[in-house]
Design a protein around this motif. Structure first.
Motif, mmCIF file in Angstrom:
data_model
loop_
_atom_site.group_PDB
_atom_site.id
_atom_site.type_symbol
_atom_site.label_atom_id
_atom_site.label_comp_id
_atom_site.label_asym_id
_atom_site.label_seq_id
_atom_site.Cartn_x
_atom_site.Cartn_y
_atom_site.Cartn_z
ATOM 1 N N SER A 206 0.824 -1.205 0.000
ATOM 2 C CA SER A 206 0.000 0.000 0.000
ATOM 3 C C SER A 206 0.858 1.255 0.000
ATOM 4 C CB SER A 206 -0.925 0.000 1.214
ATOM 5 O OG SER A 206 -1.789 -1.126 1.182
ATOM 6 N N GLU A 207 0.192 2.380 -0.189
ATOM 7 C CA GLU A 207 0.893 3.665 -0.272
ATOM 8 C C GLU A 207 1.529 4.055 1.051
ATOM 9 O OE1 GLU A 207 -0.126 8.175 -1.903
ATOM 10 O OE2 GLU A 207 -1.648 6.588 -1.895
ATOM 11 N N THR A 208 0.974 3.549 2.156
ATOM 12 C CA THR A 208 1.533 3.792 3.487
ATOM 13 C C THR A 208 1.595 2.465 4.230
ATOM 14 O OG1 THR A 208 -0.674 4.222 4.394
ATOM 15 C CG2 THR A 208 0.613 6.130 3.646
ATOM 16 N N LEU A 209 2.349 2.438 5.311
ATOM 17 C CA LEU A 209 2.352 1.280 6.195
ATOM 18 C C LEU A 209 1.052 1.260 6.997
ATOM 19 C CD1 LEU A 209 6.031 1.403 7.520
ATOM 20 C CD2 LEU A 209 5.138 0.192 5.511
ATOM 21 N N VAL A 210 0.781 0.130 7.642
ATOM 22 C CA VAL A 210 -0.450 -0.107 8.420
ATOM 23 C C VAL A 210 -1.667 0.547 7.760
ATOM 24 C CG1 VAL A 210 0.721 -0.560 10.585
ATOM 25 C CG2 VAL A 210 0.124 1.779 10.059
ATOM 26 N N PRO A 211 -1.979 0.154 6.532
ATOM 27 C CA PRO A 211 -3.017 0.852 5.752
ATOM 28 C C PRO A 211 -4.425 0.678 6.299
ATOM 29 C CG PRO A 211 -2.297 -1.129 4.611
ATOM 30 C CD PRO A 211 -1.358 -0.941 5.764
ATOM 31 N N ARG A 212 -4.650 -0.271 7.196
ATOM 32 C CA ARG A 212 -5.992 -0.456 7.736
ATOM 33 C C ARG A 212 -6.318 0.547 8.842
ATOM 34 N NH1 ARG A 212 -6.893 -7.064 8.008
ATOM 35 N NH2 ARG A 212 -6.530 -7.447 5.768
ATOM 36 N N GLU A 213 -5.322 1.274 9.284
ATOM 37 C CA GLU A 213 -5.554 2.290 10.306
ATOM 38 C C GLU A 213 -6.149 3.550 9.661
ATOM 39 O OE1 GLU A 213 -5.020 1.586 13.593
ATOM 40 O OE2 GLU A 213 -4.536 -0.400 12.812
ATOM 41 N N ASP A 214 -6.572 4.478 10.499
ATOM 42 C CA ASP A 214 -6.985 5.789 10.016
ATOM 43 C C ASP A 214 -5.843 6.399 9.199
ATOM 44 O OD1 ASP A 214 -9.195 8.035 10.681
ATOM 45 O OD2 ASP A 214 -7.210 8.954 10.563
#
Length: 483
Positions: A206-214
């Protein structure tokens, strides 16, 4: 064939159902092939957080000069760190095994269980010289947990690699490490190894880490981990190969084109070791569920109703094989539900609306409820407030510059979600959980009680006070003090 009132397959959280049954004089059995206590004790939460605590201590020492304290870090005995944690957690597992064995009306089978029919299980003993046995239960509880997922990467079968199970107890610290996976497991281990001095490279789809977070949380975690790791967000590992110095990894943009998300070209990486942190899968494939009426979904998670009963009468499931909330505290909660329903016919239903979770990076992350993106996706009307950690005096003193508390609530004050990034986030979230679960679930449930001064809980109060309907705010603004 031995018969039991209740059989629990799995020696983690689910074993508490069998213990409760035995305490009532029912005949109970637990089947477990590995260490007692489940993955949390020996392969998950406890050893990983013990490692991360060592990383936190190292970071405190490194930051000491910022606070006018002279401190020197002479050495890190990596082998001693991992061996001492190993001894501690496995001693706990052995104590839990002894406790089960000493319990009256409870029989512990050390081996792997699989169904012969809907009520009968065959247990292959860990003792190779022992024959398998069949046991039958009036009620069966499935709690066999999960294991690390190994993705289909070309060449993987020809190289050595680590999973989160292996990475916790290495004898030697790798000089360099590539982590494939940008979720919370990869983020925590990336922080740990990076803080201890390993050259860490992380690859996340994903574009950022931990993508399931806010989204705001994901951005802070990604930025903060760049202090410890080289991060390639928006990439996916395509192939690996053995090299003289270790392992080589080729990764390409995860969207398959030349967009700005992934970059314009594949990347070539090399490291001493490769760690796969690409999620976990349920152990349902070990149970021979085809011999029963227990159904699974497309991801092999067991299908359950709101009471956690499967599609087979009096066969129940909890924990990672349900897949709803992959956390130890969620499994313990589900254990309470199953115990009440099995032993008391309580007809209790699960409610995950106030189920919190935390990520033990630096800074820590803790969340409960919905993210802003989830609310926008379903069109829920909401208000939000975000305050930095220096909105509280102690946050300012700790110089938690990248920390914040974000609150999401309906216009009438009902709490929809809360997301905290900063010191002690995993502890600070709890008052929000209590408000959502035990109170009326409104912003005032947090702002009405008096908060200790000066304490970090004041930053939680300050964020909720922004959305409070009270005209008697007592939250001072400390954010400009000392600037």
């Amino acid at each position: 064939m031995d018969e039991y009132d209740i059989i629990v397959v799995g020696g983690g959280s689910g074993s508490q159902v069998a213990t409760a049954a035995a305490e009532r004089g029912l005949e109970a059995a637990v089947i477990e092939r590995g260490p007692l206590g489940g993955a949390c004790i020996t392969r998950g939460c406890i050893p990983s957080k013990a490692l991360i605590h060592r990383a936190d201590v190292l970071e405190e020492i490194r930051r000491a000069p910022e606070f006018g304290i002279t401190a020197e870090l002479e050495d890190v005995d990596y082998g001693e760190i991992t061996s001492s944690i190993h001894d501690t957690v496995y001693e706990k597992a052995e104590n839990q095994e002894s406790s089960l064995e000493e319990s009256e009306s409870l029989t512990l089978y050390r081996g792997e269980g699989r169904f012969v029919d809907e009520r009968t299980l065959e247990v292959d003993s860990n003792d190779r010289d022992a024959d398998s046995v069949e046991i039958r239960g009036e009620t069966v509880v499935l709690a066999v947990g999960g294991r690390p997922m190994v993705p289909p990467i070309d060449g993987l079968e020809d190289v050595d690699f680590l999973t989160s199970d292996d990475a916790l107890f290495l004898d030697d610290q790798p000089d360099s490490l590539v982590i494939v996976g940008g979720g919370y497991i990869g983020a925590e281990l990336g922080y740990f190894f990076g803080a201890l001095g390993t050259e860490v490279t992380m690859i996340g789809r994903s574009e950022t880490l931990v993508p399931r977070e806010d989204d705001d949380v994901s951005e802070v975690v990604t930025d903060s981990l760049e202090r410890y790791c080289d991060i390639y967000a928006g990439y996916e590992a395509e192939s690996v190969e053995e090299r003289h110095a270790g392992v080589g990894i080729t990764a390409e943009p995860s969207d398959g084109d030349d967009s700005d998300v992934g970059g314009e070209a594949p990347i070539e990486l090399e490291a001493d070791a490769l760690l796969l942190a690409t999620g976990r899968r349920p152990n349902t494939d070990t149970l021979s569920l085809e011999a029963t009426g227990v159904e699974t979904d497309d991801s092999e998670y067991v299908v359950v109703d709101d009471r956690l009963e499967t599609t087979c009468d009096d066969v129940w499931a909890l924990g990672d094989i349900v897949g709803e909330q992959p956390f130890k505290h969620a499994a313990d909660y589900e254990t309470q539900i199953v115990t009440a329903n099995v032993l008391d016919d309580a007809e209790r239903e699960v409610d995950y609306g106030a189920m919190p979770h935390a990520i033990f990076t630096s800074p820590q992350v803790a969340s409960v409820g919905r993210t802003e993106g989830e609310l926008e996706e379903v069109g829920t009307e909401y208000e939000s407030a975000t305050v930095p950690f220096d909105a509280a005096p102690l946050g300012m003193i700790l110089e938690a510059d990248d920390g914040f508390v974000k609150v999401l609530a309906r216009p009438d004050g009902e709490i929809l979600g809360c997301h905290i990034v900063g010191p002690q986030a995993s502890t600070l979230i709890q008052e929000v959980v209590v408000a959502m679960e035990s109170g009326s679930g409104t912003v005032e449930d947090v702002t009405d009680p008096v908060h200790v001064h000066p304490a970090l809980s004041e930053v939680v109060y300050a964020a909720f006070d922004e959305l409070s309907s009270s005209e008697y705010s007592t939250a001072p603004d400390w954010s400009d003090v000392g600037r």
